[in-house]
Design a protein around this motif. Sequence first.
Motif, PDB file in Angstrom:
ATOM      1  N   ALA A 143       8.746  12.785 -28.048  1.00 50.98           N
ATOM      2  CA  ALA A 143       9.229  12.809 -26.672  1.00 50.98           C
ATOM      3  C   ALA A 143      10.519  13.617 -26.564  1.00 50.98           C
ATOM      4  CB  ALA A 143       9.452  11.383 -26.167  1.00 50.98           C
ATOM      5  N   TRP A 144      11.433  13.410 -27.499  1.00 55.29           N
ATOM      6  CA  TRP A 144      12.666  14.203 -27.498  1.00 55.29           C
ATOM      7  C   TRP A 144      12.355  15.695 -27.641  1.00 55.29           C
ATOM      8  CZ3 TRP A 144      17.723  13.359 -26.554  1.00 55.29           C
ATOM      9  CH2 TRP A 144      18.145  12.037 -26.409  1.00 55.29           C
ATOM     10  N   LEU A 145      11.452  16.020 -28.558  1.00 56.03           N
ATOM     11  CA  LEU A 145      11.069  17.425 -28.731  1.00 56.03           C
ATOM     12  C   LEU A 145      10.469  17.972 -27.450  1.00 56.03           C
ATOM     13  CD1 LEU A 145      10.479  19.960 -30.407  1.00 56.03           C
ATOM     14  CD2 LEU A 145       8.376  18.838 -31.212  1.00 56.03           C
ATOM     15  N   ARG A 146       9.580  17.200 -26.836  1.00 52.87           N
ATOM     16  CA  ARG A 146       8.923  17.638 -25.605  1.00 52.87           C
ATOM     17  C   ARG A 146       9.936  17.926 -24.498  1.00 52.87           C
ATOM     18  NH1 ARG A 146       5.858  13.668 -25.392  1.00 52.87           N
ATOM     19  NH2 ARG A 146       7.025  12.337 -23.952  1.00 52.87           N
ATOM     20  N   GLU A 147      10.929  17.048 -24.331  1.00 51.88           N
ATOM     21  CA  GLU A 147      11.892  17.235 -23.250  1.00 51.88           C
ATOM     22  C   GLU A 147      12.878  18.353 -23.553  1.00 51.88           C
ATOM     23  OE1 GLU A 147      11.282  16.053 -20.516  1.00 51.88           O
ATOM     24  OE2 GLU A 147       9.870  14.488 -21.062  1.00 51.88           O
TER      25      GLU A 147
ATOM     26  N   ALA B 143      10.449  35.535 -19.447  1.00 58.38           N
ATOM     27  CA  ALA B 143      10.473  34.103 -19.120  1.00 58.38           C
ATOM     28  C   ALA B 143       9.116  33.471 -19.413  1.00 58.38           C
ATOM     29  CB  ALA B 143      10.855  33.907 -17.657  1.00 58.38           C
ATOM     30  N   ALA B 144       8.043  34.187 -19.089  1.00 59.33           N
ATOM     31  CA  ALA B 144       6.700  33.665 -19.356  1.00 59.33           C
ATOM     32  C   ALA B 144       6.455  33.541 -20.853  1.00 59.33           C
ATOM     33  CB  ALA B 144       5.654  34.567 -18.719  1.00 59.33           C
ATOM     34  N   SER B 145       6.930  34.508 -21.629  1.00 56.43           N
ATOM     35  CA  SER B 145       6.764  34.441 -23.084  1.00 56.43           C
ATOM     36  C   SER B 145       7.501  33.241 -23.666  1.00 56.43           C
ATOM     37  CB  SER B 145       7.293  35.728 -23.737  1.00 56.43           C
ATOM     38  OG  SER B 145       6.510  36.845 -23.344  1.00 56.43           O
ATOM     39  N   ILE B 146       8.696  32.995 -23.180  1.00 59.37           N
ATOM     40  CA  ILE B 146       9.466  31.840 -23.660  1.00 59.37           C
ATOM     41  C   ILE B 146       8.751  30.545 -23.280  1.00 59.37           C
ATOM     42  CG2 ILE B 146      11.637  30.579 -23.417  1.00 59.37           C
ATOM     43  CD1 ILE B 146      12.971  33.368 -22.961  1.00 59.37           C
ATOM     44  N   GLY B 147       8.301  30.464 -22.038  1.00 59.53           N
ATOM     45  CA  GLY B 147       7.597  29.267 -21.597  1.00 59.53           C
ATOM     46  C   GLY B 147       6.345  29.006 -22.407  1.00 59.53           C
ATOM     47  N   SER B 148       5.620  30.062 -22.752  1.00 60.66           N
ATOM     48  CA  SER B 148       4.388  29.907 -23.528  1.00 60.66           C
ATOM     49  C   SER B 148       4.665  29.418 -24.951  1.00 60.66           C
ATOM     50  CB  SER B 148       3.638  31.242 -23.590  1.00 60.66           C
ATOM     51  OG  SER B 148       3.241  31.646 -22.296  1.00 60.66           O
ATOM     52  N   ALA B 149       5.866  29.694 -25.446  1.00 58.43           N
ATOM     53  CA  ALA B 149       6.214  29.267 -26.805  1.00 58.43           C
ATOM     54  C   ALA B 149       6.762  27.842 -26.848  1.00 58.43           C
ATOM     55  CB  ALA B 149       7.233  30.226 -27.405  1.00 58.43           C
ATOM     56  N   CYS B 150       7.116  27.309 -25.692  1.00 56.02           N
ATOM     57  CA  CYS B 150       7.703  25.955 -25.645  1.00 56.02           C
ATOM     58  C   CYS B 150       6.612  24.892 -25.624  1.00 56.02           C
ATOM     59  CB  CYS B 150       8.619  25.822 -24.433  1.00 56.02           C
ATOM     60  SG  CYS B 150      10.136  26.787 -24.557  1.00 56.02           S
TER      61      CYS B 150
ATOM     62  N   THR C 185      20.525  16.936 -20.973  1.00 56.93           N
ATOM     63  CA  THR C 185      19.478  17.014 -19.959  1.00 56.93           C
ATOM     64  C   THR C 185      18.183  16.389 -20.466  1.00 56.93           C
ATOM     65  OG1 THR C 185      20.475  19.015 -19.030  1.00 56.93           O
ATOM     66  CG2 THR C 185      18.194  18.560 -18.434  1.00 56.93           C
ATOM     67  N   ALA C 186      17.861  16.595 -21.733  1.00 58.12           N
ATOM     68  CA  ALA C 186      16.683  15.936 -22.296  1.00 58.12           C
ATOM     69  C   ALA C 186      16.841  14.418 -22.249  1.00 58.12           C
ATOM     70  CB  ALA C 186      16.452  16.395 -23.737  1.00 58.12           C
ATOM     71  N   LEU C 187      18.025  13.927 -22.570  1.00 57.85           N
ATOM     72  CA  LEU C 187      18.288  12.491 -22.501  1.00 57.85           C
ATOM     73  C   LEU C 187      18.127  11.972 -21.077  1.00 57.85           C
ATOM     74  CD1 LEU C 187      19.240   9.774 -23.574  1.00 57.85           C
ATOM     75  CD2 LEU C 187      21.590  10.613 -23.467  1.00 57.85           C
ATOM     76  N   VAL C 188      18.624  12.712 -20.117  1.00 52.73           N
ATOM     77  CA  VAL C 188      18.488  12.316 -18.703  1.00 52.73           C
ATOM     78  C   VAL C 188      17.018  12.238 -18.310  1.00 52.73           C
ATOM     79  CG1 VAL C 188      18.797  13.196 -16.355  1.00 52.73           C
ATOM     80  CG2 VAL C 188      20.758  13.032 -17.905  1.00 52.73           C
ATOM     81  N   LEU C 189      16.223  13.221 -18.709  1.00 52.67           N
ATOM     82  CA  LEU C 189      14.798  13.213 -18.375  1.00 52.67           C
ATOM     83  C   LEU C 189      14.092  12.017 -19.009  1.00 52.67           C
ATOM     84  CD1 LEU C 189      14.102  17.039 -18.770  1.00 52.67           C
ATOM     85  CD2 LEU C 189      14.135  15.756 -16.617  1.00 52.67           C
ATOM     86  N   ILE C 190      14.436  11.729 -20.257  1.00 57.59           N
ATOM     87  CA  ILE C 190      13.844  10.574 -20.937  1.00 57.59           C
ATOM     88  C   ILE C 190      14.263   9.278 -20.253  1.00 57.59           C
ATOM     89  CG2 ILE C 190      14.006   9.215 -23.069  1.00 57.59           C
ATOM     90  CD1 ILE C 190      13.992  11.911 -24.592  1.00 57.59           C
ATOM     91  N   ALA C 191      15.544   9.166 -19.943  1.00 61.24           N
ATOM     92  CA  ALA C 191      16.055   7.935 -19.336  1.00 61.24           C
ATOM     93  C   ALA C 191      15.451   7.691 -17.966  1.00 61.24           C
ATOM     94  CB  ALA C 191      17.581   8.001 -19.243  1.00 61.24           C
ATOM     95  N   ARG C 192      15.285   8.739 -17.188  1.00 65.49           N
ATOM     96  CA  ARG C 192      14.701   8.563 -15.855  1.00 65.49           C
ATOM     97  C   ARG C 192      13.247   8.110 -15.960  1.00 65.49           C
ATOM     98  NH1 ARG C 192      17.451  11.527 -11.455  1.00 65.49           N
ATOM     99  NH2 ARG C 192      15.425  12.070 -10.574  1.00 65.49           N
TER     100      ARG C 192
END
Length: 373
Positions: free
Chosen positions: A19-23, A46-53, A105-112
Amino acid sequence: MFDAMFCTPAVLSATDADAWLREMLRVEAALARAGATVGLIPADDAASIGSACVPELFDAAELGARAVASATPVVPLLLDLRARVPQASARFVHLGATSQDVMDTALVLIARRCADLILGDLWAVGDLLADLADRHRGTAQIGRTLLRQAVPTSFGVVCAGWLAGVDEAVAGLVRARGRLPLQYGGPVGVHDTLGAAGPRLAEALGELLGLPVPTLPWHTRRGPLAELGAALGAVGGALATIATAIVLLSQDEVAEVAEGAAGVSSAMPHKRNPARSALVLACTHQIPGLVATVLASQPVELQRSAGRWQAEWPTLTTLLRLTAAAAGHARAALGSLRVDAERMITTAGRPVLPEAADLLVDRVLEEHRAARP
């Protein structure tokens, strides 16, 4: 061994290493998209970066091991992410950000996400208490102060009191969840590598992630996490009050309530233990110390804390897990609760109930219905 007792499956999945990796990757992908939106990154890059995430392309455990060298998993993550995008796109990875931007920001997304799951169980707990309060508004029960018999009340009023405590804690958690903001400010919080475009990129990033954007980055102000920790502590306190009462009232010498799905003993077959309430207390017993650690993380050395910030990640992860487990166990305990109304009335001496009892129950139920989403 202990996950099922001290977490729920949904919150465990929302807080584990994957989950941490995902966020973290979600933040990096959104950052690239936001950069393209404000004209700082070519759309193809931007699309290349998004595709690698894509989380499946990375090894969370290995990243954690490599994180020791830099005290953050963001550094090895970026090394691997840049290696997975075209060379021309690599320079746009992590645009204008620093490791704390990604981790906070990842922590915030997880916490929410976890707060939403916890609130679901808490609203169910509230509804169960509302039903008990309404059904037992006329059930006399002896009040007990300092664990000694005092004067009569009603079990409905007692349940209404539990409900009011849960609803107050819910309101605090809803408020804290809504105030968890985006973190994005760069190395020292002034968008030094982006100039005037930094605030525009922050707004675009906040919109993509569905997060409020603060006037200033909050890397030196840990108030949002302190508020979250305190709210989770209040939830724990409200649930512990209920569980403590169930444990005390289910003693053989009192026997006014019992868990319908009671636990058994390994050595004494005749025993029926309040297992779910015991687990609520096992979870909530650990919460105050974790809240204290979150609060102790507020002092920040200049523009980035050395150690206190890192301590927030596992502390809040555990705090979210324990609060979720406590809410789930309380829901199960109340959902199966058996009330011996006749025993309550007999112990209380069959008194005339206080005139205000009905009014108090009605007021709490009205407030609960008004607050219920």
